[in-house]
Write a protein that holds these residues in place. Sequence first.
Motif, PDB file in Angstrom:
ATOM      1  N   ALA A 142      47.475  33.216  44.896  1.00 26.47           N
ATOM      2  CA  ALA A 142      47.587  33.597  43.484  1.00 26.47           C
ATOM      3  C   ALA A 142      48.177  32.453  42.656  1.00 26.47           C
ATOM      4  O   ALA A 142      47.721  32.161  41.549  1.00 26.47           O
ATOM      5  CB  ALA A 142      48.452  34.846  43.358  1.00 26.47           C
ATOM      6  N   THR A 143      49.197  31.787  43.209  1.00 26.86           N
ATOM      7  CA  THR A 143      49.814  30.649  42.514  1.00 26.86           C
ATOM      8  C   THR A 143      48.814  29.506  42.356  1.00 26.86           C
ATOM      9  O   THR A 143      48.701  28.894  41.287  1.00 26.86           O
ATOM     10  CB  THR A 143      51.047  30.155  43.286  1.00 26.86           C
ATOM     11  N   SER A 202      32.178  29.145  37.059  1.00 22.40           N
ATOM     12  CA  SER A 202      30.959  29.020  37.854  1.00 22.40           C
ATOM     13  C   SER A 202      31.166  29.793  39.152  1.00 22.40           C
ATOM     14  O   SER A 202      32.292  30.197  39.477  1.00 22.40           O
ATOM     15  CB  SER A 202      30.689  27.547  38.168  1.00 22.40           C
ATOM     16  N   PRO A 203      30.105  30.018  39.936  1.00 17.35           N
ATOM     17  CA  PRO A 203      30.287  30.691  41.236  1.00 17.35           C
ATOM     18  C   PRO A 203      31.333  29.997  42.113  1.00 17.35           C
ATOM     19  O   PRO A 203      32.092  30.648  42.820  1.00 17.35           O
ATOM     20  CB  PRO A 203      28.887  30.630  41.852  1.00 17.35           C
ATOM     21  N   ALA A 204      31.377  28.657  42.049  1.00 16.43           N
ATOM     22  CA  ALA A 204      32.355  27.914  42.850  1.00 16.43           C
ATOM     23  C   ALA A 204      33.779  28.158  42.355  1.00 16.43           C
ATOM     24  O   ALA A 204      34.733  28.155  43.128  1.00 16.43           O
ATOM     25  CB  ALA A 204      32.042  26.420  42.811  1.00 16.43           C
ATOM     26  N   ASP A 205      33.923  28.369  41.030  1.00 16.09           N
ATOM     27  CA  ASP A 205      35.255  28.647  40.466  1.00 16.09           C
ATOM     28  C   ASP A 205      35.709  30.067  40.768  1.00 16.09           C
ATOM     29  O   ASP A 205      36.903  30.354  40.799  1.00 16.09           O
ATOM     30  CB  ASP A 205      35.239  28.452  38.945  1.00 16.09           C
ATOM     31  N   SER A 206      34.743  30.972  40.967  1.00 18.19           N
ATOM     32  CA  SER A 206      35.067  32.387  41.120  1.00 18.19           C
ATOM     33  C   SER A 206      35.545  32.736  42.516  1.00 18.19           C
ATOM     34  O   SER A 206      36.238  33.732  42.703  1.00 18.19           O
ATOM     35  CB  SER A 206      33.842  33.241  40.781  1.00 18.19           C
ATOM     36  N   GLU A 207      35.172  31.939  43.509  1.00 21.24           N
ATOM     37  CA  GLU A 207      35.598  32.249  44.881  1.00 21.24           C
ATOM     38  C   GLU A 207      35.720  30.971  45.701  1.00 21.24           C
ATOM     39  O   GLU A 207      34.831  30.120  45.693  1.00 21.24           O
ATOM     40  CB  GLU A 207      34.619  33.208  45.563  1.00 21.24           C
ATOM     41  N   ARG A 208      36.834  30.829  46.379  1.00 18.74           N
ATOM     42  CA  ARG A 208      37.060  29.702  47.282  1.00 18.74           C
ATOM     43  C   ARG A 208      37.564  30.241  48.618  1.00 18.74           C
ATOM     44  O   ARG A 208      38.371  31.162  48.657  1.00 18.74           O
ATOM     45  CB  ARG A 208      38.102  28.738  46.708  1.00 18.74           C
ATOM     46  N   VAL A 209      37.098  29.645  49.708  1.00 16.07           N
ATOM     47  CA  VAL A 209      37.571  29.988  51.054  1.00 16.07           C
ATOM     48  C   VAL A 209      38.325  28.784  51.601  1.00 16.07           C
ATOM     49  O   VAL A 209      37.757  27.697  51.735  1.00 16.07           O
ATOM     50  CB  VAL A 209      36.407  30.363  51.987  1.00 16.07           C
ATOM     51  N   ILE A 210      39.601  28.986  51.900  1.00 18.02           N
ATOM     52  CA  ILE A 210      40.465  27.897  52.353  1.00 18.02           C
ATOM     53  C   ILE A 210      40.911  28.181  53.788  1.00 18.02           C
ATOM     54  O   ILE A 210      41.539  29.216  54.047  1.00 18.02           O
ATOM     55  CB  ILE A 210      41.703  27.774  51.438  1.00 18.02           C
ATOM     56  N   PRO A 211      40.600  27.309  54.752  1.00 14.73           N
ATOM     57  CA  PRO A 211      41.043  27.527  56.140  1.00 14.73           C
ATOM     58  C   PRO A 211      42.558  27.647  56.207  1.00 14.73           C
ATOM     59  O   PRO A 211      43.288  26.916  55.534  1.00 14.73           O
ATOM     60  CB  PRO A 211      40.549  26.270  56.867  1.00 14.73           C
ATOM     61  N   ALA A 212      43.029  28.579  57.037  1.00 15.35           N
ATOM     62  CA  ALA A 212      44.473  28.787  57.196  1.00 15.35           C
ATOM     63  C   ALA A 212      44.754  29.154  58.650  1.00 15.35           C
ATOM     64  O   ALA A 212      44.736  30.319  59.030  1.00 15.35           O
ATOM     65  CB  ALA A 212      44.966  29.888  56.267  1.00 15.35           C
ATOM     66  N   GLY A 213      44.977  28.138  59.478  1.00 19.91           N
ATOM     67  CA  GLY A 213      45.229  28.400  60.886  1.00 19.91           C
ATOM     68  C   GLY A 213      44.000  28.977  61.560  1.00 19.91           C
ATOM     69  O   GLY A 213      42.902  28.422  61.481  1.00 19.91           O
ATOM     70  N   ARG A 249      39.682  34.873  45.104  1.00 20.10           N
ATOM     71  CA  ARG A 249      38.663  35.325  44.158  1.00 20.10           C
ATOM     72  C   ARG A 249      39.288  35.448  42.767  1.00 20.10           C
ATOM     73  O   ARG A 249      40.383  35.975  42.624  1.00 20.10           O
ATOM     74  CB  ARG A 249      38.096  36.690  44.577  1.00 20.10           C
ATOM     75  N   VAL A 250      38.569  34.985  41.773  1.00 22.59           N
ATOM     76  CA  VAL A 250      39.040  35.031  40.390  1.00 22.59           C
ATOM     77  C   VAL A 250      38.091  35.901  39.578  1.00 22.59           C
ATOM     78  O   VAL A 250      36.875  35.710  39.614  1.00 22.59           O
ATOM     79  CB  VAL A 250      39.103  33.616  39.781  1.00 22.59           C
ATOM     80  N   GLU A 251      38.651  36.849  38.868  1.00 24.03           N
ATOM     81  CA  GLU A 251      37.858  37.740  38.023  1.00 24.03           C
ATOM     82  C   GLU A 251      38.482  37.752  36.640  1.00 24.03           C
ATOM     83  O   GLU A 251      39.667  38.026  36.488  1.00 24.03           O
ATOM     84  CB  GLU A 251      37.857  39.146  38.634  1.00 24.03           C
TER      85      GLU A 251
END
Length: 265
Positions: free
Chosen positions: A54-55, A74-85, A92-94
Amino acid sequence: MRGEKGFALILTLLITAVLVAVIAEAVYSVHSGALNAASARDTLRGAILADGGATLAGKALKALNDVQGYTYLSPADSERVIPAGDGALVVRVEDEHSKLSLAIAYKNGELNENLYDPFERLTDRLGLAKELPEALSDWIDSDDASRALGGETNGWYGRLDPPYEAKNGPLDSVDELLLVKGYTPSVMKRLSPFVTAHTDGLVNINTAPKEVLRAISDDITEDMAGRVIAYRERTPFADTAEIRKVAGFETLGFSLQGRITVKSD
């Protein structure tokens, strides 16, 4: 029980049964403790990741707004998947400004026509019951006079089992609609993607879906809404006046001023 051997056998069986019960309880406690510890670990890890996500999204959006001066996702701005372990953080941004405000009535009972009319058009075009706008207006206003299709504490809500009072105030969340007459779960499934309880009523033409764009004005057709979306995908609107560059909005764009925005907060 006639001899010592029989007595010893029964005693042995009893002791064995007690030992089995004690060992089973110990194994269960250890296993349960391990599961609880793992659950607590995962919950804490998830909470930290969620807070970080969120931050991260907030800072990214602020930087985006500060640089561009407008909000376009854009679609890329609306959702990002970040590896975490061994898992991943999905951000997701709405945009709430891409939706219609539910503040369709004032507390004194008068309708906020700039918001009521678009909401009425939206529910109508979604094929939902005609009672929904009036029912929501009665839920928000502080008087006890029920509209023709609405409901008040001394009427519809008072006859429920169990009865409860109309709020007589603005919504705190979209989910609160489930308390309002006519807003069933099936209605909410259709309606909730397009409404919000968290904006000043302005609709961001850079992020609003076709359903919301059409609801802003009775003069906006499906084709016109589609042209707005196609235009912003090529060049996002940097100013609300730029909507007049879209075919069909040359004159209509003037009447939309004060109801639309290009930046979200």
